[in-house]
Design a protein around this motif. Structure first.
Motif, PDB file in Angstrom:
ATOM      1  N   MET A   1     -25.499 -17.414  41.278  1.00  0.00           N
ATOM      2  CA  MET A   1     -24.520 -17.949  40.347  1.00  0.00           C
ATOM      3  C   MET A   1     -25.230 -18.620  39.179  1.00  0.00           C
ATOM      4  SD  MET A   1     -21.648 -19.633  42.919  1.00  0.00           S
ATOM      5  CE  MET A   1     -20.529 -20.000  41.591  1.00  0.00           C
ATOM      6  N   THR A   2     -24.663 -18.499  38.025  1.00  0.00           N
ATOM      7  CA  THR A   2     -25.235 -19.126  36.840  1.00  0.00           C
ATOM      8  C   THR A   2     -24.870 -20.606  36.809  1.00  0.00           C
ATOM      9  OG1 THR A   2     -23.289 -18.751  35.461  1.00  0.00           O
ATOM     10  CG2 THR A   2     -24.937 -16.964  35.552  1.00  0.00           C
ATOM     11  N   PRO A   3     -25.635 -21.396  36.060  1.00  0.00           N
ATOM     12  CA  PRO A   3     -25.258 -22.803  35.907  1.00  0.00           C
ATOM     13  C   PRO A   3     -23.855 -22.968  35.328  1.00  0.00           C
ATOM     14  CG  PRO A   3     -27.524 -22.484  35.233  1.00  0.00           C
ATOM     15  CD  PRO A   3     -26.953 -21.113  35.485  1.00  0.00           C
ATOM     16  N   GLU A   4     -23.452 -22.073  34.435  1.00  0.00           N
ATOM     17  CA  GLU A   4     -22.120 -22.147  33.848  1.00  0.00           C
ATOM     18  C   GLU A   4     -21.040 -21.897  34.901  1.00  0.00           C
ATOM     19  OE1 GLU A   4     -25.163 -21.701  30.927  1.00  0.00           O
ATOM     20  OE2 GLU A   4     -24.715 -20.357  32.597  1.00  0.00           O
ATOM     21  N   ALA A   5     -21.254 -20.910  35.767  1.00  0.00           N
ATOM     22  CA  ALA A   5     -20.287 -20.614  36.835  1.00  0.00           C
ATOM     23  C   ALA A   5     -20.217 -21.769  37.827  1.00  0.00           C
ATOM     24  CB  ALA A   5     -20.659 -19.316  37.541  1.00  0.00           C
ATOM     25  N   LEU A   6     -21.357 -22.357  38.154  1.00  0.00           N
ATOM     26  CA  LEU A   6     -21.376 -23.504  39.055  1.00  0.00           C
ATOM     27  C   LEU A   6     -20.612 -24.673  38.449  1.00  0.00           C
ATOM     28  CD1 LEU A   6     -25.117 -23.291  40.150  1.00  0.00           C
ATOM     29  CD2 LEU A   6     -23.133 -22.789  41.590  1.00  0.00           C
ATOM     30  N   ALA A   7     -20.831 -24.937  37.165  1.00  0.00           N
ATOM     31  CA  ALA A   7     -20.149 -26.048  36.489  1.00  0.00           C
ATOM     32  C   ALA A   7     -18.640 -25.807  36.435  1.00  0.00           C
ATOM     33  CB  ALA A   7     -20.714 -26.232  35.083  1.00  0.00           C
ATOM     34  N   PHE A  14     -13.536 -30.747  41.539  1.00  0.00           N
ATOM     35  CA  PHE A  14     -13.635 -32.203  41.414  1.00  0.00           C
ATOM     36  C   PHE A  14     -12.939 -32.693  40.146  1.00  0.00           C
ATOM     37  CE2 PHE A  14     -17.126 -31.043  44.209  1.00  0.00           C
ATOM     38  CZ  PHE A  14     -16.975 -31.956  45.228  1.00  0.00           C
ATOM     39  N   SER A  15     -11.683 -32.363  40.003  1.00  0.00           N
ATOM     40  CA  SER A  15     -10.950 -32.721  38.790  1.00  0.00           C
ATOM     41  C   SER A  15     -10.685 -34.222  38.670  1.00  0.00           C
ATOM     42  CB  SER A  15      -9.633 -31.947  38.733  1.00  0.00           C
ATOM     43  OG  SER A  15      -8.834 -32.267  39.854  1.00  0.00           O
ATOM     44  N   ALA A  16     -10.752 -34.956  39.773  1.00  0.00           N
ATOM     45  CA  ALA A  16     -10.476 -36.396  39.733  1.00  0.00           C
ATOM     46  C   ALA A  16     -11.715 -37.224  39.415  1.00  0.00           C
ATOM     47  CB  ALA A  16      -9.882 -36.858  41.060  1.00  0.00           C
ATOM     48  N   THR A  17     -12.887 -36.593  39.404  1.00  0.00           N
ATOM     49  CA  THR A  17     -14.133 -37.305  39.100  1.00  0.00           C
ATOM     50  C   THR A  17     -14.866 -36.554  37.995  1.00  0.00           C
ATOM     51  OG1 THR A  17     -15.322 -36.086  40.811  1.00  0.00           O
ATOM     52  CG2 THR A  17     -14.374 -38.208  41.452  1.00  0.00           C
ATOM     53  N   ARG A  18     -15.988 -37.073  37.586  1.00  0.00           N
ATOM     54  CA  ARG A  18     -16.778 -36.397  36.557  1.00  0.00           C
ATOM     55  C   ARG A  18     -17.476 -35.190  37.166  1.00  0.00           C
ATOM     56  NH1 ARG A  18     -21.605 -35.397  34.495  1.00  0.00           N
ATOM     57  NH2 ARG A  18     -22.768 -36.426  36.122  1.00  0.00           N
ATOM     58  N   ALA A  19     -17.149 -34.032  36.677  1.00  0.00           N
ATOM     59  CA  ALA A  19     -17.802 -32.813  37.160  1.00  0.00           C
ATOM     60  C   ALA A  19     -19.189 -32.702  36.546  1.00  0.00           C
ATOM     61  CB  ALA A  19     -16.961 -31.598  36.789  1.00  0.00           C
ATOM     62  N   TRP A  20     -20.053 -31.982  37.214  1.00  0.00           N
ATOM     63  CA  TRP A  20     -21.402 -31.776  36.712  1.00  0.00           C
ATOM     64  C   TRP A  20     -21.389 -30.689  35.644  1.00  0.00           C
ATOM     65  CZ3 TRP A  20     -24.640 -31.563  41.872  1.00  0.00           C
ATOM     66  CH2 TRP A  20     -24.474 -32.768  42.551  1.00  0.00           C
ATOM     67  N   SER A  21     -22.236 -30.837  34.659  1.00  0.00           N
ATOM     68  CA  SER A  21     -22.306 -29.882  33.555  1.00  0.00           C
ATOM     69  C   SER A  21     -23.226 -28.713  33.893  1.00  0.00           C
ATOM     70  CB  SER A  21     -22.829 -30.583  32.300  1.00  0.00           C
ATOM     71  OG  SER A  21     -24.206 -30.907  32.475  1.00  0.00           O
ATOM     72  N   ALA A  22     -23.117 -27.658  33.102  1.00  0.00           N
ATOM     73  CA  ALA A  22     -24.009 -26.510  33.264  1.00  0.00           C
ATOM     74  C   ALA A  22     -25.461 -26.942  33.067  1.00  0.00           C
ATOM     75  CB  ALA A  22     -23.627 -25.405  32.290  1.00  0.00           C
TER      76      ALA A  22
END
Length: 139
Positions: A1-7, A14-22
């Motif tokens: 998986m790409t970093p973009e797909a993972l992000a 995790f919509s209620a918290t800060r999600a990790w960026s690509a």
């Protein structure tokens, strides 16, 4: 998986918290010790260093929850870590995340600690993290 797909998946999970960026995923994956195990519906990010592994995050697309995907990916991540020499695996989970706590406890994890105020939801008070551990070897 790409970093973009993972992000993207992490943001959905995790919509209620800060999600990790690509960029954060790219940085984690640039170190040879970190691997994403999974697909577009569910992944586990695991880091193995010497004889210890850490589950950094588990993300399941909300529409795909309660189908056993996280358990399968967790099993896959543990097998990978064990093949890389890990004798135990650790993780942190929000103490109010009962579904994840059930998953981990039925997968053999036990609590070894608690970190007050570890998670910061977008709208609410800080939430403690439970620190869990599972041995990967039998003695």
């Amino acid at each position: 998986m790409t970093p973009e797909a993972l992000a993207e998946l992490h943001g959905a999970a995790f919509s209620a918290t800060r999600a990790w960026s690509a960029a954060e995923f790219a940085d984690l994956l640039s170190h040879g010790q970190t691997t994403a195990v999974g697909n577009a519906d569910c992944f586990v990010l695991v880091r193995t260093v010497l004889d210890e592994a850490e589950i950094l995050t588990v993300a399941t697309r909300p529409a795909k929850r309660r189908q056993g995907l996280a358990r399968k990916r967790l099993d896959d991540a543990e097998a990978l870590a064990k093949s890389q020499g890990a004798e135990a695996v650790f993780l942190e989970v929000a103490e109010d995340n009962m579904a994840a706590i059930r998953l981990y406890s039925t997968s053999g994890y036990g609590q070894i600690g608690r970190r007050p105020g570890y998670y910061l939801p977008k709208d609410g008070a800080p939430i403690a993290a439970l620190v869990l551990r599972k041995p990967l070897t039998t003695t």
